[in-house]
Design a protein around this motif. Structure first.
Motif, PDB file in Angstrom:
ATOM      1  N   ALA A   1      -5.242  22.171  -1.506  1.00  0.00           N
ATOM      2  CA  ALA A   1      -4.678  23.270  -0.720  1.00  0.00           C
ATOM      3  C   ALA A   1      -5.782  24.089  -0.064  1.00  0.00           C
ATOM      4  O   ALA A   1      -5.653  24.503   1.095  1.00  0.00           O
ATOM      5  N   GLU A   2      -6.874  24.315  -0.788  1.00  0.00           N
ATOM      6  CA  GLU A   2      -8.012  25.042  -0.216  1.00  0.00           C
ATOM      7  C   GLU A   2      -8.600  24.281   0.970  1.00  0.00           C
ATOM      8  O   GLU A   2      -8.932  24.880   1.993  1.00  0.00           O
ATOM      9  N   LEU A   3      -8.714  22.962   0.842  1.00  0.00           N
ATOM     10  CA  LEU A   3      -9.219  22.151   1.955  1.00  0.00           C
ATOM     11  C   LEU A   3      -8.289  22.228   3.171  1.00  0.00           C
ATOM     12  O   LEU A   3      -8.741  22.136   4.304  1.00  0.00           O
ATOM     13  N   MET A   4      -7.002  22.408   2.904  1.00  0.00           N
ATOM     14  CA  MET A   4      -6.016  22.527   3.985  1.00  0.00           C
ATOM     15  C   MET A   4      -5.897  23.973   4.474  1.00  0.00           C
ATOM     16  O   MET A   4      -5.062  24.281   5.312  1.00  0.00           O
ATOM     17  N   GLU A   5      -6.749  24.857   3.917  1.00  0.00           N
ATOM     18  CA  GLU A   5      -6.795  26.278   4.257  1.00  0.00           C
ATOM     19  C   GLU A   5      -5.498  27.009   3.919  1.00  0.00           C
ATOM     20  O   GLU A   5      -5.060  27.915   4.626  1.00  0.00           O
ATOM     21  N   ILE A   6      -4.863  26.577   2.819  1.00  0.00           N
ATOM     22  CA  ILE A   6      -3.666  27.230   2.287  1.00  0.00           C
ATOM     23  C   ILE A   6      -3.899  27.422   0.789  1.00  0.00           C
ATOM     24  O   ILE A   6      -3.350  26.685  -0.029  1.00  0.00           O
ATOM     25  N   PRO A   7      -4.746  28.365   0.403  1.00  0.00           N
ATOM     26  CA  PRO A   7      -5.110  28.488  -1.016  1.00  0.00           C
ATOM     27  C   PRO A   7      -3.919  28.807  -1.913  1.00  0.00           C
ATOM     28  O   PRO A   7      -2.977  29.480  -1.511  1.00  0.00           O
ATOM     29  N   ILE A   8      -3.992  28.297  -3.138  1.00  0.00           N
ATOM     30  CA  ILE A   8      -3.004  28.585  -4.177  1.00  0.00           C
ATOM     31  C   ILE A   8      -3.723  29.429  -5.228  1.00  0.00           C
ATOM     32  O   ILE A   8      -4.738  29.006  -5.780  1.00  0.00           O
ATOM     33  N   ASP A   9      -3.177  30.602  -5.514  1.00  0.00           N
ATOM     34  CA  ASP A   9      -3.819  31.508  -6.459  1.00  0.00           C
ATOM     35  C   ASP A   9      -3.442  31.232  -7.910  1.00  0.00           C
ATOM     36  O   ASP A   9      -4.222  31.475  -8.812  1.00  0.00           O
ATOM     37  N   SER A  10      -2.252  30.727  -8.137  1.00  0.00           N
ATOM     38  CA  SER A  10      -1.737  30.570  -9.490  1.00  0.00           C
ATOM     39  C   SER A  10      -2.335  29.367 -10.215  1.00  0.00           C
ATOM     40  O   SER A  10      -2.569  28.319  -9.612  1.00  0.00           O
ATOM     41  N   ASP A  11      -2.550  29.541 -11.512  1.00  0.00           N
ATOM     42  CA  ASP A  11      -2.981  28.430 -12.364  1.00  0.00           C
ATOM     43  C   ASP A  11      -1.806  27.838 -13.135  1.00  0.00           C
ATOM     44  O   ASP A  11      -1.998  26.989 -13.998  1.00  0.00           O
ATOM     45  N   VAL A  12      -0.607  28.297 -12.830  1.00  0.00           N
ATOM     46  CA  VAL A  12       0.611  27.775 -13.445  1.00  0.00           C
ATOM     47  C   VAL A  12       1.285  26.854 -12.426  1.00  0.00           C
ATOM     48  O   VAL A  12       1.564  27.272 -11.297  1.00  0.00           O
ATOM     49  N   PHE A  13       1.522  25.603 -12.826  1.00  0.00           N
ATOM     50  CA  PHE A  13       2.109  24.625 -11.902  1.00  0.00           C
ATOM     51  C   PHE A  13       3.457  25.134 -11.401  1.00  0.00           C
ATOM     52  O   PHE A  13       4.353  25.435 -12.174  1.00  0.00           O
ATOM     53  N   SER A  14       3.562  25.242 -10.070  1.00  0.00           N
ATOM     54  CA  SER A  14       4.770  25.773  -9.443  1.00  0.00           C
ATOM     55  C   SER A  14       4.967  25.082  -8.097  1.00  0.00           C
ATOM     56  O   SER A  14       4.276  24.118  -7.773  1.00  0.00           O
ATOM     57  N   ASP A  15       5.907  25.587  -7.306  1.00  0.00           N
ATOM     58  CA  ASP A  15       6.235  24.955  -6.027  1.00  0.00           C
ATOM     59  C   ASP A  15       5.035  24.739  -5.105  1.00  0.00           C
ATOM     60  O   ASP A  15       4.913  23.664  -4.507  1.00  0.00           O
ATOM     61  N   PRO A  16       4.129  25.704  -4.948  1.00  0.00           N
ATOM     62  CA  PRO A  16       2.980  25.444  -4.069  1.00  0.00           C
ATOM     63  C   PRO A  16       2.121  24.264  -4.554  1.00  0.00           C
ATOM     64  O   PRO A  16       1.632  23.469  -3.743  1.00  0.00           O
ATOM     65  N   HIS A  17       1.943  24.132  -5.862  1.00  0.00           N
ATOM     66  CA  HIS A  17       1.195  23.001  -6.418  1.00  0.00           C
ATOM     67  C   HIS A  17       1.938  21.698  -6.136  1.00  0.00           C
ATOM     68  O   HIS A  17       1.338  20.712  -5.726  1.00  0.00           O
ATOM     69  N   LEU A  18       3.247  21.720  -6.350  1.00  0.00           N
ATOM     70  CA  LEU A  18       4.081  20.549  -6.108  1.00  0.00           C
ATOM     71  C   LEU A  18       3.983  20.107  -4.650  1.00  0.00           C
ATOM     72  O   LEU A  18       3.832  18.919  -4.359  1.00  0.00           O
ATOM     73  N   GLU A  19       4.051  21.059  -3.741  1.00  0.00           N
ATOM     74  CA  GLU A  19       3.956  20.745  -2.315  1.00  0.00           C
ATOM     75  C   GLU A  19       2.582  20.173  -1.952  1.00  0.00           C
ATOM     76  O   GLU A  19       2.481  19.248  -1.135  1.00  0.00           O
TER      77      GLU A  19
END
Length: 153
Positions: free
Chosen positions: A69-87
């Motif tokens: 996600a960081e490489l795609m310039e859409i950082p994910i802040d959470s360390d808990v697996f959730s929808d952004p991680h899934l996507e």
């Protein structure tokens, strides 16, 4: 293709990971070891039919999705697996699969991919060994490791 035993998979994985900015090592393995909590599956259709899966333990899936996600310039802040991680895992698998079918095209196989399906939960497994040709690769890097499995009829 049968004589090459899906040799383009390793090449396509290396190519994609390098282009995406990942430093990774890829090793063929006989089986997936350890618990799998996240699995993304993409269907392969066309001249050859089968599946490509990305399988990971939950903590490695979180690390992998955050890095991608960081490489795609859409950082994910959470360390808990959730929808952004899934996507992010879904898109990562989609891009790997796209690269694989590009390499299949280079081997004169006209194939397409289906949209990814991502499962998360307890200990997930899928048996692709019933398919005519199956290869499993363990991919290791700064995110830990994950497995890529491709099975073709």
């Amino acid at each position: 293709m049968e004589n090459k035993k899906l040799s383009y998979l390793s090449s396509s994985l290396s190519s994609f990971l390098s282009d995406a900015g990942f430093t990774s090592t890829i090793h063929p393995v006989e089986d997936i070891s350890g618990q799998i909590n996240v699995m993304a599956t993409v269907g392969i259709t066309g001249d050859k039919v089968g599946f490509l899966t990305l399988s990971s333990e939950l903590n490695n899936a979180v690390k992998l999705s955050k890095i991608f996600a960081e490489l795609m310039e859409i950082p994910i802040d959470s360390d808990v697996f959730s929808d952004p991680h899934l996507e992010a895992i879904s898109e990562f698998t989609n891009q790997i699969s796209g690269r694989v079918v590009m390499f299949m095209e280079d081997n004169e196989l006209n194939c397409s991919i289906t949209p990814p399906t991502v499962l998360s939960g307890g200990d997930i497994s899928i048996n692709l060994k019933t398919l005519e040709h199956t290869e499993i690769f363990r991919v290791e890097g700064q995110y830990g490791f994950f497995y890529i499995t491709i099975g073709i009829k």
